[in-house]
Design an enzyme around this catalytic site. Structure first.
Site, PDB file in Angstrom:
ATOM      1  CE1 TYR A   1      -2.700  -3.192   1.920  1.00  0.00           C
ATOM      2  CE2 TYR A   1      -4.239  -1.654   0.919  1.00  0.00           C
ATOM      3  CZ  TYR A   1      -3.965  -2.895   1.448  1.00  0.00           C
ATOM      4  OH  TYR A   1      -4.946  -3.831   1.511  1.00  0.00           O
TER       5      TYR A   1
ATOM      6  CE  LYS B   1      -5.425  -6.082  -3.940  1.00  0.00           C
ATOM      7  NZ  LYS B   1      -6.045  -4.761  -4.073  1.00  0.00           N
TER       8      LYS B   1
ATOM      9  CG  HIS C   1      -8.560  -0.315  -3.410  1.00  0.00           C
ATOM     10  ND1 HIS C   1      -9.195  -1.122  -2.497  1.00  0.00           N
ATOM     11  CD2 HIS C   1      -9.499   0.510  -3.904  1.00  0.00           C
ATOM     12  CE1 HIS C   1     -10.471  -0.807  -2.459  1.00  0.00           C
ATOM     13  NE2 HIS C   1     -10.685   0.203  -3.289  1.00  0.00           N
TER      14      HIS C   1
END
Lengths: 410, 480
Positions: free
Chosen positions: B383, B431, B391
């Site tokens: 992060y 991601k 996110h």
């Protein structure tokens, strides 16, 4: 399909329309009207719902497909290109250059004769743009006679199957051809990596692509090691001899950046001296080499001066490879020119790390199913994040209502 | 990112921000920029203001510059190593708050991430002072989505029924109109699709009314019977506290009605008629939750920052650092390694705690907030600044590499399908998977580390790290 919370964050860039089955009704519509807008796909039906509507839609779609496939494919004499396969040279000689496809394919020798690589030949034959002939049986060759003047015209035509049989091996395997054809059909300009060329004619690519000789730094530059040593040795020398000495001794720190500097662990540069083990694996790691250079389609593309490629593709089969080892990844990256940190950072922190200094696309072929994955040489170690909170009052004037003037520095 | 309201800093400084002013429809978000201003639980040194024309101040400053007072480590927190969960537990509330606010260390053992169990419990019991927790927001969103899907399925079914009926009817009418039927039906379908696509908004709108009540901090719906006992008992004391003084509460506490009552207050104001405000209620609940630290996190706090001391459950004496190190090395795998097989003098560099810690330290020291990635089948999540701000952008997959080891095969079991399954899962949640190759030194290379100053740091420096970001590449999307 059951979707949970996670799928709402679906990345549009990851939706691959080619994963879906074609609905040929759209094709029929386009060809009928002669163009028009690209149709929007409807909802997928997953199970029969027992209505006539569904079954008739399915029938329509099926009929459209048969119709599309049943159209007779024909070639006009004008664009008919022919070639001869030379098994000894493992190249195909073009008799007459016709059509636009040769703009991004093949290579001419000094005599002006055009030669095609085996994958180029297969692709052309497969799509019906070229007819290939066997080389004429002949007696002792006359070396004085130029090659391109020999054996034209009298040969036996090759079937598509025969072309596969003859050229596949020289292409380097079925997987390589599958990826080549897939990229070509997608519109890209694809050339073999010069290192992978078996014929001298194709070695000279007309552009520099190899990375300059490595002036290697470490993978991760860890601040200034000398200062670190100085600080640790001289100032915080109380715990000398303690292997567990804390990296952040109690003290007075004026910023968090200052603290983080102390948290870094210096790492020495790694040089890849091939050990006995990697030497033994030499054959295996050679699977991870750049196979193709790929350019985005562009109208003014010139074979003789293509410029640096947009992508580097490495084709591997899932049958005999797994995740590349560190040495293999390193070997892959070594051949590719890298951009400097500033260029990588231009796109922002995240994008810079994702694209890396250089990247290779690994095309893994699993029994004909191709999956492309970009491996990027990210250098997280070069990017120290902002750790100190932004200066107070910055970016939001009017926050401190009554107080005028610049915010007091704390 | 966070709501930069005028009173932001003032509210947030109290660290338990109250979220709802009575009149605004939307609860104010706490000012995370202030709450989480510090990236580490270590105190910064702020020099006193300099007065340039005062030579004394100048001198004082010079003195402070060269001999600054030591004040970075004001407290040392206490954690208890739990062999069962293979983690370190922190129970002291101020320590928990500090560790979460300054660097997002650990997770609540009864929460998804931030330790919010107490707040959830208080809200469940009707405490109106506590802001909504992230778990509640998530739950509400999931319920909404579920409801929306139900509604969509119902509509689809309805339309299907309609088509079937129409088809059955046309069959009766005769086969002559068959051709027409299909055309008519395809129009129906278009209609359905339009309706379905519009459904998303309508459903969210229709469920909307249930949200504001919660967000406004209005009383939660009556608790189910099993909850009633506690809350009744609680409400008795609560009402004695406040009710007698300001707000007359008419309902006797013994009744089986919801524990929180709306008291009607008539004000001497002609414009405002009757106003409903929730009863101010205080509930006391003992916190059952503690903060769980991963071994890597705990070791970073102990060894690098030196602000955590670790004890075992049977003793209150803090363990010496070598003992902690050994303990963590043993508990790197399940079942834990036998004590005899782990030795500090002949350290095995191929210990999964060491490898995990090296990667953890690498990214922490670069400023990333590193959390466990077990939810997304990876080792860590990165992060920027912290999970409340954005996110996680990167999912870290550790790939140990043994290029310096004799006769050891690389990447055993890491087939392509294994990698693809992980990247697919992570692309669904936006991601980027990053392979972190860790080149593990051989045992010979780390020999004798215990006799040197900074021996451990030198050992950690012998692990080479290289990051390779993965991204799916689609030919159809890269032509431009």
């Amino acid at each position: 399909m059951e979707t949970d919370g996670l799928t709402t964050g679906f990345d549009d860039a990851d939706v691959d329309l080619s994963d879906e089955t074609q609905d040929f009704r759209f094709l029929a519509n386009i060809t009928k009207k002669g163009g028009g807008s690209i149709p929007k796909r409807g909802e997928k039906d997953f199970e029969p719902d027992g209505t006539n509507l569904q079954s008739s839609t399915l029938d329509d779609s099926r009929n459209a497909m048969f119709q599309a496939l049943s159209v007779e494919r024909s070639h006009t004499g004008k664009t008919r290109a022919t070639a001869t396969w030379h098994p000894t040279r493992r190249l195909a000689q073009i008799h007459e250059q016709r059509g636009v496809l040769f703009k991004a394919m093949g290579r001419a020798d000094r005599n002006g004769t055009m030669w095609l690589l085996p994958e180029e030949l297969m692709y052309m034959v497969e799509r019906g743009s070229l007819e290939c002939f066997y080389e004429q049986e002949q007696g002792p060759e006359d070396p004085a006679e130029p090659e391109h003047k020999r054996s034209i015209g009298l040969n036996v035509p090759m079937s598509v199957q025969a072309v596969y049989a003859a050229a596949l091996e020289a292409t380097g395997g079925l997987e390589r051809y599958q990826v080549y054809a897939n990229l070509k059909r997608s519109g890209y300009i694809v050339f073999r990596d010069p290192e992978g060329q078996f014929d001298e004619l194709f070695r000279n690519v007309g552009y520099e692509y190899k990375a300059p000789p490595p002036t290697r730094r470490g993978w991760n530059l860890w601040g200034l090691g000398i200062f670190e040593a100085l600080f640790n040795g001289a100032f915080w020398g109380t715990g000398k001899g303690d292997p567990f000495r804390s990296m952040l001794a109690p003290g007075a720190y004026r910023s968090y950046a200052e603290m983080y500097k102390r948290l870094a662990i210096p790492r020495k540069e790694v040089t890849w001296t091939p050990t006995a083990k990697t030497g033994e694996e030499g054959t295996k790691s050679s699977r991870f080499t750049v196979t193709y250079h790929v350019w985005k389609p562009r109208p003014n593309f010139k074979k003789s001066a293509p410029g640096p490629p947009d992508f580097y593709i490495c084709v591997v089969s899932t049958l005999d490879t797994k995740l590349p080892s560190l040495a293999e990844v390193d070997g892959l990256f070594k051949d590719i020119p890298e951009v400097d940190r500033a260029t990588a950072r231009q796109k922002g922190l995240y994008q810079g790390l994702k694209e890396g200094r250089r990247n290779v696309i690994l095309a893994t072929v699993d029994y004909g199913v191709i999956s492309y994955m970009k491996f990027s040489d990210s250098r997280f170690g070069d990017e120290m994040l902002e750790v100190d909170p932004p200066a107070k009052g910055k970016g939001k004037p009017g926050n401190k209502g009554g107080k005028g003037g610049p915010p007091a520095k704390k | 990112m966070a709501d930069t309201s005028a009173n932001g800093s003032a509210t947030a400084a109290t660290a338990t921000p109250s979220t709802k002013p009575p009149h605004s429809a939307k609860p104010k978000r706490p000012n995370y920029n202030v709450i989480h201003a510090d990236p580490l639980p270590v105190v910064l040194y702020h020099s006193p203001p300099l007065i340039p024309h005062n030579p004394l101040s100048l001198l004082h400053h010079l003195y402070l510059y060269f001999f600054p007072p030591v004040q970075s480590h004001k407290v040392v927190y206490i954690g208890v190593f739990s062999p069962v969960t293979m983690s370190v537990e922190v129970r002291d509330p101020t320590a928990v708050l500090d560790l979460w606010n300054k660097g997002f260390w650990g997770k609540g053992n009864l929460s998804r991430s931030e330790p919010t169990w107490l707040n959830r419990e208080l809200r469940r019991l009707g405490d109106t002072q506590v802001g909504e927790t992230s778990e509640e927001i998530t739950r509400r969103r999931r319920d909404q989505r579920k409801e929306m899907k139900k509604e969509r399925a119902r509509k689809e079914k309805e339309e299907l029924q309609k088509i079937k009926e129409a088809e059955a009817k046309s069959k009766e009418d005769g086969s002559a109109a068959n051709g027409k039927l299909i055309i008519a039906d395809s129009k129906v379908v278009v209609g359905i699709e339009a309706e379905i696509s519009g459904l998303d908004e309508t459903v969210t709108e229709s469920t909307q009314p249930s949200i504001p009540t919660e967000e406004l901090g209005l009383p939660t719906p009556p608790p189910s019977s099993d909850e009633l006992n506690i809350s009744d008992a609680e409400s008795k004391t609560a009402m004695v506290n406040i009710g007698s003084e300001t707000l007359p509460v008419s309902v006797p506490p013994t009744s089986k009605s919801p524990p929180v009552q709306l008291a009607k207050v008539v004000r001497f104001d002609n414009n405002t008629s009757t106003k409903e405000i929730p009863v101010q209620k205080k509930v006391t609940v003992q916190n059952q939750e503690h903060l769980q630290l991963m071994l890597s996190e705990a070791f970073f706090l102990v060894y690098v920052l030196g602000i955590l001391s670790v004890t075992t459950a049977d003793s209150t004496n803090p363990l010496p650092l070598p003992e902690i190190f050994k303990l963590f090395l043993r508990y790197s795998t399940f079942p834990p390694l036998p004590e005899s097989s782990v030795s500090l003098t002949s350290l095995n560099p191929d210990n999964s705690f060491l490898i995990n810690y090296v990667v953890y330290h690498h990214f922490r020291s670069l400023g990333w907030v590193v959390k466990s990635g077990v939810k997304f089948s990876v080792d860590y999540l990165l992060y920027k600044r912290g999970p409340v701000f954005s996110h996680a952008e990167f999912a870290i997959l550790i790939i140990p590499s043994y290029s310096r080891w004799e006769g050891r095969e690389e990447n055993v079991g890491k087939e392509w399908y294994w990698l693809h399954s992980i990247t697919r899962v992570n692309s669904q949640v936006k991601k980027t998977v990053v392979l972190v190759y860790v080149d593990v030194p051989t045992a010979d290379e780390v020999k004798g580390w215990g006799c040197e100053a900074d021996g451990l740091k030198k050992v950690l420096g012998k692990y080479k790290i290289r990051e390779v970001a993965l991204r799916r590449w689609i030919p159809g999307r890269n032509r431009e």
